[in-house]
Design a protein around this motif. Structure first.
Motif, PDB file in Angstrom:
ATOM      1  N   SER A  30       0.583  -3.884   5.122  1.00 58.87           N
ATOM      2  CA  SER A  30       1.255  -4.649   4.071  1.00 58.87           C
ATOM      3  C   SER A  30       1.386  -3.789   2.827  1.00 58.87           C
ATOM      4  N   GLN A  31       2.344  -4.180   1.976  1.00 59.50           N
ATOM      5  CA  GLN A  31       2.528  -3.493   0.700  1.00 59.50           C
ATOM      6  C   GLN A  31       2.509  -4.534  -0.416  1.00 59.50           C
ATOM      7  N   LEU A  32       1.900  -4.175  -1.529  1.00 58.14           N
ATOM      8  CA  LEU A  32       1.868  -5.036  -2.708  1.00 58.14           C
ATOM      9  C   LEU A  32       3.233  -4.932  -3.383  1.00 58.14           C
ATOM     10  N   GLN A  33       3.958  -6.083  -3.465  1.00 54.34           N
ATOM     11  CA  GLN A  33       5.336  -6.052  -3.950  1.00 54.34           C
ATOM     12  C   GLN A  33       5.624  -7.236  -4.864  1.00 54.34           C
ATOM     13  N   GLY A  34       6.714  -7.080  -5.591  1.00 60.37           N
ATOM     14  CA  GLY A  34       7.276  -8.176  -6.369  1.00 60.37           C
ATOM     15  C   GLY A  34       6.601  -8.401  -7.699  1.00 60.37           C
ATOM     16  N   PRO A  35       7.252  -9.229  -8.500  1.00 63.55           N
ATOM     17  CA  PRO A  35       6.716  -9.507  -9.830  1.00 63.55           C
ATOM     18  C   PRO A  35       5.368 -10.232  -9.779  1.00 63.55           C
ATOM     19  N   GLY A  36       5.141 -11.016  -8.737  1.00 62.54           N
ATOM     20  CA  GLY A  36       3.880 -11.732  -8.599  1.00 62.54           C
ATOM     21  C   GLY A  36       2.829 -10.934  -7.855  1.00 62.54           C
ATOM     22  N   LEU A  37       3.148  -9.691  -7.498  1.00 62.30           N
ATOM     23  CA  LEU A  37       2.255  -8.812  -6.753  1.00 62.30           C
ATOM     24  C   LEU A  37       1.656  -9.520  -5.531  1.00 62.30           C
ATOM     25  N   GLN A  38       2.529  -9.822  -4.590  1.00 62.69           N
ATOM     26  CA  GLN A  38       2.152 -10.453  -3.325  1.00 62.69           C
ATOM     27  C   GLN A  38       2.101  -9.397  -2.227  1.00 62.69           C
ATOM     28  N   TRP A  39       1.203  -9.578  -1.256  1.00 59.21           N
ATOM     29  CA  TRP A  39       1.177  -8.693  -0.089  1.00 59.21           C
ATOM     30  C   TRP A  39       2.311  -9.085   0.843  1.00 59.21           C
ATOM     31  N   MET A  40       3.163  -8.124   1.150  1.00 57.87           N
ATOM     32  CA  MET A  40       4.284  -8.342   2.072  1.00 57.87           C
ATOM     33  C   MET A  40       4.008  -7.520   3.327  1.00 57.87           C
ATOM     34  N   THR A  66       1.061   0.458  -3.572  1.00 58.73           N
ATOM     35  CA  THR A  66      -0.239   0.094  -3.028  1.00 58.73           C
ATOM     36  C   THR A  66      -0.047  -0.585  -1.684  1.00 58.73           C
ATOM     37  N   TYR A  67      -0.821  -0.146  -0.704  1.00 62.17           N
ATOM     38  CA  TYR A  67      -0.717  -0.628   0.674  1.00 62.17           C
ATOM     39  C   TYR A  67      -2.067  -1.139   1.154  1.00 62.17           C
ATOM     40  N   LYS A  68      -2.015  -1.968   2.209  1.00 62.58           N
ATOM     41  CA  LYS A  68      -3.239  -2.486   2.813  1.00 62.58           C
ATOM     42  C   LYS A  68      -3.113  -2.418   4.327  1.00 62.58           C
ATOM     43  N   LEU A  69      -4.113  -1.829   4.964  1.00 60.60           N
ATOM     44  CA  LEU A  69      -4.242  -1.877   6.412  1.00 60.60           C
ATOM     45  C   LEU A  69      -5.284  -2.943   6.734  1.00 60.60           C
ATOM     46  N   HIS A  70      -4.918  -3.897   7.569  1.00 58.47           N
ATOM     47  CA  HIS A  70      -5.819  -4.977   7.981  1.00 58.47           C
ATOM     48  C   HIS A  70      -6.105  -4.778   9.468  1.00 58.47           C
ATOM     49  N   PHE A  71      -7.369  -4.612   9.794  1.00 54.68           N
ATOM     50  CA  PHE A  71      -7.798  -4.405  11.177  1.00 54.68           C
ATOM     51  C   PHE A  71      -8.536  -5.661  11.646  1.00 54.68           C
ATOM     52  N   ASP A  72      -8.121  -6.270  12.744  1.00 55.68           N
ATOM     53  CA  ASP A  72      -8.747  -7.488  13.278  1.00 55.68           C
ATOM     54  C   ASP A  72      -9.974  -7.133  14.114  1.00 55.68           C
ATOM     55  N   THR A  73     -11.027  -6.699  13.442  1.00 53.46           N
ATOM     56  CA  THR A  73     -12.223  -6.211  14.135  1.00 53.46           C
ATOM     57  C   THR A  73     -13.002  -7.322  14.837  1.00 53.46           C
ATOM     58  N   GLY A  74     -13.023  -8.528  14.281  1.00 54.79           N
ATOM     59  CA  GLY A  74     -13.749  -9.626  14.919  1.00 54.79           C
ATOM     60  C   GLY A  74     -13.214  -9.918  16.310  1.00 54.79           C
TER      61      GLY A  74
END
Length: 119
Positions: A30-40, A66-74
């Motif tokens: 995901s990337q942090l985007q937009g005026p409200g800084l939402q994860w897209m 700014t980016y986010k990597l989400h790993f479904d470890t559970g």
């Protein structure tokens, strides 16, 4: 023979309990985007037999931000018969140079994780 384009963002996940690549681990970018800084969410994939997500982010797609990597470890550990202390792992990072290749390794066990900026 022409080579496939190299990715500007690659990941590699290693199961430190077995010392083997983490195969079939669901991953979201995901990337942090937009005026409200939402994860897209930009894309989702799963690690292959080598613990990589092939062509995770192609050259030119990695814009500064700014980016986010989400790993479904559970879910990953559950399918292997383990209970995980961490239901997911999120790695947040900033891209400042669009042309730079980024490699993010992740080492996971049911009770710990480690990441770093690789080369």
């Amino acid at each position: 023979m022409s080579e496939a384009p190299s990715s500007s963002l690659t990941i590699h996940v290693l199961n430190t309990l077995t010392g083997q690549p983490a195969t079939g681990l669901a991953t979201h970018l995901s990337q942090l985007q937009g005026p409200g800084l939402q994860w897209m969410e930009l894309m989702k994939s799963s690690t292959n037999a080598d613990g990589h997500c092939p062509l995770f982010l192609a050259p030119g797609q990695g814009k500064a931000g700014t980016y986010k990597l989400h790993f479904d470890t559970g879910a990953y550990w559950k399918q292997l018969g383990y209970t995980s202390f961490y239901p997911y792992v999120e790695v947040v990072f900033t891209v400042t140079e669009q042309t730079r290749k980024l490699h993010i390794p992740l080492l996971v066990s049911p009770f710990s994780y480690t990441t770093y900026m690789g080369s």
